[in-house]
Design an enzyme around this catalytic site. Structure first.
Site, PDB file in Angstrom:
ATOM      1  N   ASP A  51      45.468  28.332  46.619  1.00  0.00           N
ATOM      2  CA  ASP A  51      45.243  29.247  45.500  1.00  0.00           C
ATOM      3  C   ASP A  51      46.009  30.557  45.642  1.00  0.00           C
ATOM      4  O   ASP A  51      46.471  30.902  46.722  1.00  0.00           O
ATOM      5  CB  ASP A  51      43.752  29.600  45.438  1.00  0.00           C
ATOM      6  CG  ASP A  51      42.967  28.573  44.656  1.00  0.00           C
ATOM      7  OD1 ASP A  51      43.586  27.657  44.094  1.00  0.00           O
ATOM      8  OD2 ASP A  51      41.734  28.701  44.609  1.00  0.00           O
ATOM      9  N   LYS A  73      46.002  29.984  39.320  1.00  0.00           N
ATOM     10  CA  LYS A  73      45.723  29.873  37.893  1.00  0.00           C
ATOM     11  C   LYS A  73      46.249  31.055  37.098  1.00  0.00           C
ATOM     12  O   LYS A  73      46.069  31.132  35.907  1.00  0.00           O
ATOM     13  CB  LYS A  73      44.227  29.679  37.669  1.00  0.00           C
ATOM     14  CG  LYS A  73      43.856  28.219  37.798  1.00  0.00           C
ATOM     15  CD  LYS A  73      42.394  27.986  37.693  1.00  0.00           C
ATOM     16  CE  LYS A  73      41.741  28.341  38.996  1.00  0.00           C
ATOM     17  NZ  LYS A  73      40.319  28.223  39.004  1.00  0.00           N
ATOM     18  N   MET A 188      35.396  39.724  40.616  1.00  0.00           N
ATOM     19  CA  MET A 188      36.135  39.685  39.335  1.00  0.00           C
ATOM     20  C   MET A 188      35.594  40.712  38.337  1.00  0.00           C
ATOM     21  O   MET A 188      35.466  40.408  37.146  1.00  0.00           O
ATOM     22  CB  MET A 188      36.058  38.267  38.726  1.00  0.00           C
ATOM     23  CG  MET A 188      36.732  37.228  39.583  1.00  0.00           C
ATOM     24  SD  MET A 188      36.531  35.543  38.991  1.00  0.00           S
ATOM     25  CE  MET A 188      35.009  35.059  39.772  1.00  0.00           C
TER      26      MET A 188
HETATM   27  N1  SAH Z   1      35.814  32.143  46.519  1.00  0.00           N
HETATM   28  C1  SAH Z   1      36.196  33.537  46.614  1.00  0.00           C
HETATM   29  C2  SAH Z   1      36.052  34.259  45.305  1.00  0.00           C
HETATM   30  C3  SAH Z   1      36.996  33.757  44.228  1.00  0.00           C
HETATM   31  S1  SAH Z   1      36.842  34.639  42.740  1.00  0.00           S
HETATM   32  C4  SAH Z   1      35.380  34.219  47.704  1.00  0.00           C
HETATM   33  O1  SAH Z   1      34.418  33.636  48.225  1.00  0.00           O
HETATM   34  O2  SAH Z   1      35.732  35.340  48.084  1.00  0.00           O
HETATM   35  C5  SAH Z   1      38.111  35.831  42.897  1.00  0.00           C
HETATM   36  C6  SAH Z   1      37.536  37.179  43.199  1.00  0.00           C
HETATM   37  O3  SAH Z   1      37.195  37.264  44.579  1.00  0.00           O
HETATM   38  C7  SAH Z   1      38.479  38.330  42.978  1.00  0.00           C
HETATM   39  O4  SAH Z   1      38.535  38.696  41.609  1.00  0.00           O
HETATM   40  C8  SAH Z   1      37.840  39.400  43.814  1.00  0.00           C
HETATM   41  O5  SAH Z   1      36.708  39.937  43.178  1.00  0.00           O
HETATM   42  C9  SAH Z   1      37.354  38.587  45.004  1.00  0.00           C
HETATM   43  N2  SAH Z   1      38.323  38.603  46.126  1.00  0.00           N
HETATM   44  C10 SAH Z   1      38.874  37.553  46.728  1.00  0.00           C
HETATM   45  N3  SAH Z   1      39.682  37.941  47.737  1.00  0.00           N
HETATM   46  C11 SAH Z   1      39.629  39.282  47.787  1.00  0.00           C
HETATM   47  C12 SAH Z   1      40.226  40.277  48.612  1.00  0.00           C
HETATM   48  N4  SAH Z   1      41.058  39.978  49.618  1.00  0.00           N
HETATM   49  N5  SAH Z   1      39.936  41.573  48.345  1.00  0.00           N
HETATM   50  C13 SAH Z   1      39.092  41.914  47.364  1.00  0.00           C
HETATM   51  N6  SAH Z   1      38.510  41.020  46.545  1.00  0.00           N
HETATM   52  C14 SAH Z   1      38.756  39.712  46.760  1.00  0.00           C
END
Ligand code: SAH
Length: 270
Positions: A51, A73, A188
């Site tokens: 991803d 995506k 998000m």
């Molecule tokens: N499965 C992922 C979340 C996916 S949804 C998890 O468990 O973290 C995508 C959202 O995850 C982003 O919009 C943000 O809010 C958060 N996110 C993922 N990686 C991040 C990072 N390195 N720093 C800050 N927010 C992050």
């Protein structure tokens, strides 16, 4: 690949069988935050379907013979793309590949891991779920923010700030959420932060409640912006995705616990 980890060689990893899919959480950013099972899978996979939020530095740890397929995506219609990705996983597994589906954070936390697993299950394809450190936990830890502390909260809520419509999720009961826990961790949520703040204020949360936004968490370019629920309009131009928003008193611990600074950030694994 585990030759220099003698104890791991003895422990024995589960076989990554051809024709199966491993759904693996990559963790929030720093490559060192992947699990041992995830690291093992990087060495075994025939193809890695990854991803947008997966750190490139993590892919550098993969077996160089493994093919890589980007399945981000961004820029597409999310629902169609998701169907394409799921079909691709099925096609690759049915062609006998060891398929590593690598997702940011934890695959089952706002990551559509369950949707992909359901499709594999329906098709009779073997799969394994390897959890990862979700950004709402690990990302906050890299900012020196605990999700709980006995002095501040005994509950925490995780929510997403937008849904498939692209708007603030209608399915979230904002009034209930506002009052259910002192700490709310939002994924998000940057785009709709002003309207989310409005809903929480309308439900009775104080405009003085602390709020922090952790951008690029657990990456060398991580930065944190502090605000209050009443002042989100002032920060909206300086916070960019990916970002985790945390509302509640726990962000106050950062003043003492902000450990990920300076030279520590030069370590490529974390
Ligand atoms: N499965 C992922 C979340 C996916 S949804 C998890 O468990 O973290 C995508 C959202 O995850 C982003 O919009 C943000 O809010 C958060 N996110 C993922 N990686 C991040 C990072 N390195 N720093 C800050 N927010 C992050």
């Amino acid at each position: 690949m585990t030759g220099h980890f003698a104890a791991l060689d003895r422990a024995g990893f589960p076989a990554f069988e051809p024709g199966t899919v491993w759904l693996v959480g990559a963790g929030p950013g720093a490559p060192g935050l992947i699990s041992l099972l995830g690291y093992y899978a990087l060495g075994q996979a025939d193809i890695i379907v990854y991803d947008a939020l997966v750190n490139d530095a993590l892919l550098d740890l993969a077996n160089p013979r493994a093919a890589r397929l980007y399945a981000g995506k961004r820029g597409g219609k999310p629902s169609e793309k998701q169907a394409d990705i799921t079909l691709k996983l099925i096609e690759l597994a049915e062609a006998g590949k060891r398929v590593l589906r690598l997702k940011g954070g934890d695959p089952m936390m706002f990551g559509r891991g369950a949707e992909e697993a359901m499709a594999l299950a329906a098709r009779g394809i073997g799969f394994r779920i390897v959890p990862g450190i979700s950004s709402g936990l690990g990302g906050l830890a890299y900012a020196g923010i605990p999700v709980t502390h006995r002095d501040t909260n005994h509950a925490v809520i995780f929510l997403t700030g937008h849904d498939e419509s692209g708007g603030v999720p209608a399915a979230v009961d904002w009034a209930a959420v506002a009052n259910a826990a002192p700490v709310i961790v939002m994924y998000m949520a940057v785009k709709h932060l002003p309207s989310i703040a409005e809903q929480l204020l309308a439900a009775g949360r104080s405009p003085d409640d602390r709020l922090a936004v952790v951008c690029n968490a657990a990456r060398p370019d991580q930065y944190v912006v502090d605000a209050t629920l009443g002042t989100v309009a002032a920060i909206i131009d300086i916070v960019f995705a990916p970002a985790i928003v945390v509302l509640g008193p726990v962000s106050g611990f950062r003043e003492a616990l902000d450990w990920y600074a300076g030279a520590l950030r030069d370590n490529s694994l974390g």
